[in-house]
Design a protein around this motif. Sequence first.
Motif, short mmCIF file in Angstrom:
data_model
loop_
_atom_site.label_atom_id
_atom_site.label_comp_id
_atom_site.label_asym_id
_atom_site.label_seq_id
_atom_site.Cartn_x
_atom_site.Cartn_y
_atom_site.Cartn_z
N THR A 17 -13.46 7.73 -2.90
CA THR A 17 -12.14 7.25 -3.27
C THR A 17 -11.54 8.20 -4.30
O THR A 17 -12.20 9.13 -4.76
CB THR A 17 -12.20 5.83 -3.87
OG1 THR A 17 -12.85 5.88 -5.16
CG2 THR A 17 -12.96 4.87 -2.97
N GLU A 25 -3.29 -1.79 -1.30
CA GLU A 25 -3.62 -1.39 0.09
C GLU A 25 -3.42 0.11 0.31
O GLU A 25 -4.03 0.69 1.20
CB GLU A 25 -2.75 -2.18 1.08
CG GLU A 25 -3.20 -3.61 1.27
CD GLU A 25 -3.42 -3.95 2.75
OE1 GLU A 25 -2.77 -3.32 3.60
OE2 GLU A 25 -4.24 -4.85 3.02
N GLU A 26 -2.53 0.71 -0.49
CA GLU A 26 -2.23 2.14 -0.33
C GLU A 26 -3.42 3.03 -0.71
O GLU A 26 -3.45 4.21 -0.37
CB GLU A 26 -1.04 2.53 -1.20
CG GLU A 26 0.25 1.81 -0.86
CD GLU A 26 0.39 0.46 -1.57
OE1 GLU A 26 -0.60 -0.01 -2.18
OE2 GLU A 26 1.48 -0.12 -1.50
N GLU A 51 -6.66 4.67 -0.33
CA GLU A 51 -7.54 4.92 0.81
C GLU A 51 -8.93 5.36 0.38
O GLU A 51 -9.10 6.00 -0.65
CB GLU A 51 -6.92 5.98 1.72
CG GLU A 51 -5.68 5.45 2.42
CD GLU A 51 -5.22 6.33 3.57
OE1 GLU A 51 -5.94 7.28 3.94
OE2 GLU A 51 -4.13 6.05 4.10
N LYS A 62 -9.13 -2.94 4.64
CA LYS A 62 -8.47 -2.78 5.93
C LYS A 62 -9.08 -1.57 6.64
O LYS A 62 -9.31 -0.54 6.02
CB LYS A 62 -6.98 -2.54 5.67
CG LYS A 62 -6.12 -2.85 6.86
CD LYS A 62 -4.66 -2.97 6.48
CE LYS A 62 -3.84 -3.34 7.70
NZ LYS A 62 -2.43 -3.52 7.37
N LEU A 72 -8.57 1.44 8.70
CA LEU A 72 -7.44 2.29 9.08
C LEU A 72 -7.80 3.24 10.21
O LEU A 72 -6.93 3.64 10.97
CB LEU A 72 -6.95 3.09 7.87
CG LEU A 72 -6.48 2.27 6.67
CD1 LEU A 72 -6.15 3.19 5.49
CD2 LEU A 72 -5.27 1.42 7.02
N ARG A 130 -12.17 5.22 7.79
CA ARG A 130 -11.12 5.30 6.78
C ARG A 130 -10.64 3.87 6.52
O ARG A 130 -10.33 3.13 7.44
CB ARG A 130 -9.98 6.19 7.28
CG ARG A 130 -9.15 6.77 6.15
CD ARG A 130 -8.51 8.11 6.54
NE ARG A 130 -7.78 7.99 7.78
CZ ARG A 130 -6.51 7.55 7.87
NH1 ARG A 130 -5.85 7.20 6.77
NH2 ARG A 130 -5.90 7.48 9.01
N GLY A 189 -8.46 0.99 3.77
CA GLY A 189 -7.41 0.81 2.77
C GLY A 189 -7.71 -0.39 1.89
O GLY A 189 -8.29 -1.37 2.34
N ALA A 238 0.08 4.91 -3.75
CA ALA A 238 -1.15 4.33 -4.28
C ALA A 238 -1.17 4.36 -5.80
O ALA A 238 -1.52 3.37 -6.46
CB ALA A 238 -2.36 5.07 -3.72
#
Lengths: 225, 225
Positions: free
Chosen positions: A9, A25-26, A28, A101, A103, A116, A118, A176
Amino acid sequence: MKMIAKIHTDLPTKFGLPRQSGLVEELEGLIVFEPAYRDPEALRGIEGFSHLWLIWEFSEAKRTTWSPTVRPPRLGGNKRMGVFATRSPFRPNPIGLSCVKLLGVEKTPDNGTVLRVGGADLMDGTPIFDIKPYLPLADCKPDATGGFAAEKAGYSLKVDFPAELLAKVPTDKHAALKALLAQDPRPAYQHDPSRIYGFGFAGLEVRFRVEDNTLHVTEIEYQMI
Amino acid sequence: MKMIAKIHTDLPTKFGLPRQSGLVEELEGLIVFEPAYRDPEALRGIEGFSHLWLIWEFSEAKRTTWSPTVRPPRLGGNKRMGVFATRSPFRPNPIGLSCVKLLGVEKTPDNGTVLRVGGADLMDGTPIFDIKPYLPLADCKPDATGGFAAEKAGYSLKVDFPAELLAKVPTDKHAALKALLAQDPRPAYQHDPSRIYGFGFAGLEVRFRVEDNTLHVTEIEYQMI
């Protein structure tokens, strides 16, 4: 307990981490499997799920003793709650649980098939013990009540990010970083408006202060590698 | 990884266990803390949460090797999926994750403060590694898609439970047992209508067969202690 993967991260330390998974959420993350578990077959069918559970190790929070109560930052850091009524890192077993999430499932030349994700609230390099699909039928409880943790749910800061400082941040990281700052990355609820805080993010050192309900970014520095 | 507690449920073996937590809310479990973690302070504030996460050990499913794919019973037992796309017990680390309803925090003379929970899909005696509050903001994803696991979501059987057999079951266990049976406790999707299956429940041995879409209870026996 075996480390099956590590997550990468933009957050090299615990400072600046979102308070819960899914809040930013942004943000990643890239899950890279350890060589012994790097088999794309182990992921067959995973792309059918929109969200995943990560079960991971609070690798920076290992202690040999445990305390029955902790002080959640969400309550200002001055009120004690039972450790099993919190998601505090300081608990009998250093296990973290995060919903992220999914991705993408991506093939890479060096690391095999990676995931990947989120919304991860994990430090760079955090060891992962398990990955499970999120099952809406079993896991989504729309009627659940959130105890003391729900009280501060809507809390966020306005972010004043001067254009000349924002220009030092790669464009694809803007959303993010702004979201991270808005959720108030101060360690506890410290209220000295002149105090400068800082944390690492995507190879940058981000400095800011908070006055009233606004976070002012004061400096963006490139970190030494 | 330390065992902090054990859960007591009405299911002595893996046969008959619900396929996921929350599917049979009537099924009650009692979480009894190990003496070293039996401190009511560790639970301070937990009553404010309606649901909890249990992180536990698949104590009956330990293996020294792992397989990248498994055959979920939900898919008929004849289709392989990646282990990380399932909640199968057979995974690199034997960690289970269940969302349960918190029904009560109770003081007992012998076991200190215990937690009564509903909807547990755990075998009697399962070791628990961690208990965390369910945080609706972070954990409830109403837009999540459930992959292959969603396909059979509405699946259930009609239950034919003759009155003279039901009379052998304690009244306060009727709802849970009927709900367990309705969710089809057959090991995989076996379809021999004459075959008699059985599992232990609350000190009873429950036997049944399934024809078309109806489960017929054929016998209720008291188990030897």
